[in-house]
Scaffold this motif. Structure first.
Motif, PDB file in Angstrom:
ATOM      1  N   LEU A  56       0.785  -1.069  -0.004  1.00 26.59           N
ATOM      2  CA  LEU A  56      -0.072  -0.070  -0.062  1.00 26.59           C
ATOM      3  C   LEU A  56       1.029   1.276   0.031  1.00 26.59           C
ATOM      4  CD1 LEU A  56      -2.578   1.450   0.335  1.00 26.59           C
ATOM      5  CD2 LEU A  56      -2.402   1.157   2.831  1.00 26.59           C
ATOM      6  N   VAL A  57       0.604   1.918  -1.199  1.00 30.82           N
ATOM      7  CA  VAL A  57       1.646   3.423  -1.121  1.00 30.82           C
ATOM      8  C   VAL A  57       0.291   4.230  -0.717  1.00 30.82           C
ATOM      9  CG1 VAL A  57       3.062   4.888  -2.387  1.00 30.82           C
ATOM     10  CG2 VAL A  57       3.080   2.234  -2.667  1.00 30.82           C
ATOM     11  N   ASP A  58       0.455   5.205   0.459  1.00 32.22           N
ATOM     12  CA  ASP A  58      -0.536   6.051   0.921  1.00 32.22           C
ATOM     13  C   ASP A  58      -0.139   7.666   0.216  1.00 32.22           C
ATOM     14  OD1 ASP A  58      -2.862   7.265   1.542  1.00 32.22           O
ATOM     15  OD2 ASP A  58      -2.364   6.881   3.889  1.00 32.22           O
ATOM     16  N   ASP A  59      -0.850   8.347   0.178  1.00 31.22           N
ATOM     17  CA  ASP A  59      -0.644   9.865  -0.411  1.00 31.22           C
ATOM     18  C   ASP A  59       0.217   9.891  -1.444  1.00 31.22           C
ATOM     19  OD1 ASP A  59      -2.286  10.539   1.848  1.00 31.22           O
ATOM     20  OD2 ASP A  59      -0.638  10.639   3.368  1.00 31.22           O
ATOM     21  N   LEU A  60      -0.067   9.234  -2.547  1.00 29.36           N
ATOM     22  CA  LEU A  60       0.494   9.291  -3.850  1.00 29.36           C
ATOM     23  C   LEU A  60       0.858  10.614  -4.374  1.00 29.36           C
ATOM     24  CD1 LEU A  60      -0.459   6.343  -6.105  1.00 29.36           C
ATOM     25  CD2 LEU A  60       1.763   6.711  -5.233  1.00 29.36           C
ATOM     26  N   ALA A  88      10.564   9.383  -6.367  1.00 25.49           N
ATOM     27  CA  ALA A  88      10.079   8.136  -5.596  1.00 25.49           C
ATOM     28  C   ALA A  88       9.028   7.692  -6.611  1.00 25.49           C
ATOM     29  CB  ALA A  88       9.432   8.854  -4.491  1.00 25.49           C
ATOM     30  N   LEU A  89       8.154   8.579  -7.277  1.00 23.93           N
ATOM     31  CA  LEU A  89       7.121   7.980  -8.388  1.00 23.93           C
ATOM     32  C   LEU A  89       7.831   7.340  -9.395  1.00 23.93           C
ATOM     33  CD1 LEU A  89       4.519  10.606  -8.001  1.00 23.93           C
ATOM     34  CD2 LEU A  89       4.350   8.612  -6.632  1.00 23.93           C
ATOM     35  N   SER A  90       8.944   7.849  -9.991  1.00 23.18           N
ATOM     36  CA  SER A  90       9.694   7.288 -11.033  1.00 23.18           C
ATOM     37  C   SER A  90      10.100   5.837 -10.678  1.00 23.18           C
ATOM     38  CB  SER A  90      10.973   8.019 -11.450  1.00 23.18           C
ATOM     39  OG  SER A  90      10.424   9.365 -11.664  1.00 23.18           O
ATOM     40  N   LEU A  91      10.801   5.764  -9.552  1.00 24.97           N
ATOM     41  CA  LEU A  91      10.990   4.288  -9.061  1.00 24.97           C
ATOM     42  C   LEU A  91       9.998   3.475  -8.858  1.00 24.97           C
ATOM     43  CD1 LEU A  91      13.823   5.285  -6.348  1.00 24.97           C
ATOM     44  CD2 LEU A  91      14.332   4.339  -8.607  1.00 24.97           C
ATOM     45  N   LEU A  92       9.009   3.988  -8.574  1.00 25.60           N
ATOM     46  CA  LEU A  92       7.625   3.110  -8.304  1.00 25.60           C
ATOM     47  C   LEU A  92       7.146   2.602  -9.920  1.00 25.60           C
ATOM     48  CD1 LEU A  92       5.324   1.708  -6.564  1.00 25.60           C
ATOM     49  CD2 LEU A  92       4.126   3.953  -6.797  1.00 25.60           C
ATOM     50  N   ARG A  93       7.143   3.612 -10.712  1.00 27.84           N
ATOM     51  CA  ARG A  93       6.665   3.212 -12.059  1.00 27.84           C
ATOM     52  C   ARG A  93       7.722   2.223 -12.655  1.00 27.84           C
ATOM     53  NH1 ARG A  93       7.448   5.644 -17.148  1.00 27.84           N
ATOM     54  NH2 ARG A  93       8.518   7.456 -16.243  1.00 27.84           N
ATOM     55  N   LEU A 113       1.168  13.472  -2.610  1.00 30.63           N
ATOM     56  CA  LEU A 113       2.120  14.097  -1.659  1.00 30.63           C
ATOM     57  C   LEU A 113       3.414  13.846  -1.885  1.00 30.63           C
ATOM     58  CD1 LEU A 113      -0.262  14.249   1.458  1.00 30.63           C
ATOM     59  CD2 LEU A 113       0.063  15.958  -0.346  1.00 30.63           C
ATOM     60  N   CYS A 114       3.990  13.102  -2.961  1.00 28.98           N
ATOM     61  CA  CYS A 114       5.277  12.958  -2.932  1.00 28.98           C
ATOM     62  C   CYS A 114       6.249  14.346  -3.056  1.00 28.98           C
ATOM     63  CB  CYS A 114       5.689  11.865  -4.194  1.00 28.98           C
ATOM     64  SG  CYS A 114       7.266  11.644  -4.350  1.00 28.98           S
ATOM     65  N   PRO A 115       7.144  14.431  -2.439  1.00 32.56           N
ATOM     66  CA  PRO A 115       7.967  15.729  -2.759  1.00 32.56           C
ATOM     67  C   PRO A 115       8.540  15.975  -3.985  1.00 32.56           C
ATOM     68  CG  PRO A 115       9.077  14.334  -1.086  1.00 32.56           C
ATOM     69  CD  PRO A 115       7.853  13.597  -1.352  1.00 32.56           C
ATOM     70  N   ALA A 116       8.599  17.035  -4.550  1.00 31.26           N
ATOM     71  CA  ALA A 116       9.420  17.297  -5.678  1.00 31.26           C
ATOM     72  C   ALA A 116      10.563  17.910  -5.692  1.00 31.26           C
ATOM     73  CB  ALA A 116       8.256  18.195  -6.612  1.00 31.26           C
ATOM     74  N   GLY A 117      11.385  17.508  -6.717  1.00 28.31           N
ATOM     75  CA  GLY A 117      12.770  17.967  -6.661  1.00 28.31           C
ATOM     76  C   GLY A 117      13.156  19.532  -7.080  1.00 28.31           C
ATOM     77  N   ARG A 118      14.104  20.035  -7.465  1.00 30.27           N
ATOM     78  CA  ARG A 118      14.382  21.199  -7.691  1.00 30.27           C
ATOM     79  C   ARG A 118      13.856  21.547  -8.915  1.00 30.27           C
ATOM     80  NH1 ARG A 118      20.496  23.997  -8.442  1.00 30.27           N
ATOM     81  NH2 ARG A 118      19.745  26.128  -9.118  1.00 30.27           N
ATOM     82  N   HIS A 119      13.881  20.891  -9.896  1.00 33.74           N
ATOM     83  CA  HIS A 119      13.459  20.683 -11.381  1.00 33.74           C
ATOM     84  C   HIS A 119      11.934  20.255 -11.560  1.00 33.74           C
ATOM     85  CE1 HIS A 119      17.116  22.417 -12.665  1.00 33.74           C
ATOM     86  NE2 HIS A 119      17.746  21.299 -11.830  1.00 33.74           N
ATOM     87  N   GLY A 120      11.046  20.144 -10.337  1.00 35.31           N
ATOM     88  CA  GLY A 120       9.959  19.534 -10.443  1.00 35.31           C
ATOM     89  C   GLY A 120       9.604  17.958 -10.731  1.00 35.31           C
ATOM     90  N   GLU A 121      10.805  17.342 -10.693  1.00 32.79           N
ATOM     91  CA  GLU A 121      10.934  15.608 -11.036  1.00 32.79           C
ATOM     92  C   GLU A 121      10.529  15.070  -9.307  1.00 32.79           C
ATOM     93  OE1 GLU A 121      14.784  16.659  -9.004  1.00 32.79           O
ATOM     94  OE2 GLU A 121      13.381  17.606 -10.707  1.00 32.79           O
TER      95      GLU A 121
END
Length: 286
Positions: free
Chosen positions: A20-24, A37-42, A26-34
């Motif tokens: 279970l991945v809660d609060d998808l 964490a979501l990229s690793l999940l995908r 609310l994943c914090p973004a990097g300096r350039h908007g990336e």
């Protein structure tokens, strides 16, 4: 996970693992908007694993399924490349059915609790005020990276209904006192979870506005009078050290100071309990 063979990981035996991945959103973004964490999940969902730079080989993961949860407000939207890997299920907000359930629960308890008929008739009014307050709180306080616990659902409405079932006819037997008790309980359920003083002040404004709208026939000055304090004591006294802790639990700060002074003087614990219980029952604000 355990290693099944070289480059292959999975749960123990033939079991399947649900993550279970809660609060998808609310994943914090990097300096350039990336959002790595979501990229690793995908990458895990699309490619069944990750690339191991030390071994220079791909580590595949088998027997895993993912379940994500997010709120429609607050945070940021997840990318469509990740969203397409999930079957979307939506939970609608509370509507008229929630009002009917709340009114039936509270009205049934008040009817069996020795309350008069005109007080029992307040159950639909209290239910409508709770639903309206819940809607305004949900619109005013949304989840974010700093307030991820601002999630308002049926759990809060059930908590208010459960608290209203603690009303006692001897203490809250009038419409004025029951409405004041409701205002205290919604403050404990909603206001106590707010993170800042400004949010608490905003909730106080919302509560006053909803109270005036749904209890307009009551005396607003008395209904909103401060301090709004209620306490709860066990129904039967217990002797010994347990009585001292029971007498001091869930009472106002002023009553806690009284119990501390009596224990310091060596007073009997049962007598201290009885005095505190009688004080709570006779105080007009409790």
């Amino acid at each position: 996970l355990e290693a099944r063979s070289s480059g292959h990981l999975g749960p123990r035996g033939s079991a399947r693992l649900v993550c279970l991945v809660d609060d998808l959103h609310l994943c914090p973004a990097g300096r350039h908007g990336e959002r790595p964490a979501l990229s690793l999940l995908r990458a895990l969902i699309d490619g069944y694993g990750w690339w191991d730079h030390r071994r220079r080989s791909q580590q595949r993961v088998h027997g895993m399924a993912f379940c994500g949860a997010l709120s429609p407000v607050g945070g940021k939207r997840i990318c469509s490349k990740l969203q397409r890997r999930f079957a979307m299920l939506s939970v609608p907000p509370v509507d008229g059915s929630g009002l009917a359930i709340f009114s039936a629960l509270v009205g049934g308890y008040l009817g069996r609790g020795g309350f008069e008929a005109h007080v029992v008739a307040m159950a639909p009014m209290i239910g409508a005020a709770t639903i309206a307050l819940h809607a305004e709180v949900g619109a005013a306080f949304v989840t974010s990276t700093t307030t991820p616990h601002y999630v308002w659902g049926l759990r809060e409405i059930c908590a208010v209904a459960r608290s209203m079932c603690d009303a006692v006819a001897e203490l809250h037997g009038t419409r004025q006192r029951l409405a004041r008790f409701w205002l205290h309980e919604v403050s404990r359920v909603y206001s106590d979870r707010l993170a800042t003083e400004s949010d608490a002040a905003h909730f106080a404004d919302i509560a006053r506005r909803v109270t005036r709208a749904h209890f307009e026939e009551l005396d607003q000055t008395e209904l909103l009078r401060a301090p709004l304090l209620y306490g709860r004591l066990p129904p039967l006294p217990v002797r010994g050290e347990l009585a001292r802790s029971a007498a001091c639990s869930m009472v106002s700060t002023e009553l806690r100071r009284t119990a501390t002074r009596r224990r310091a003087k060596g007073a009997d614990s049962l007598a201290a309990y009885v005095e505190l219980r009688d004080t709570c029952r006779t105080r007009d604000r409790l």
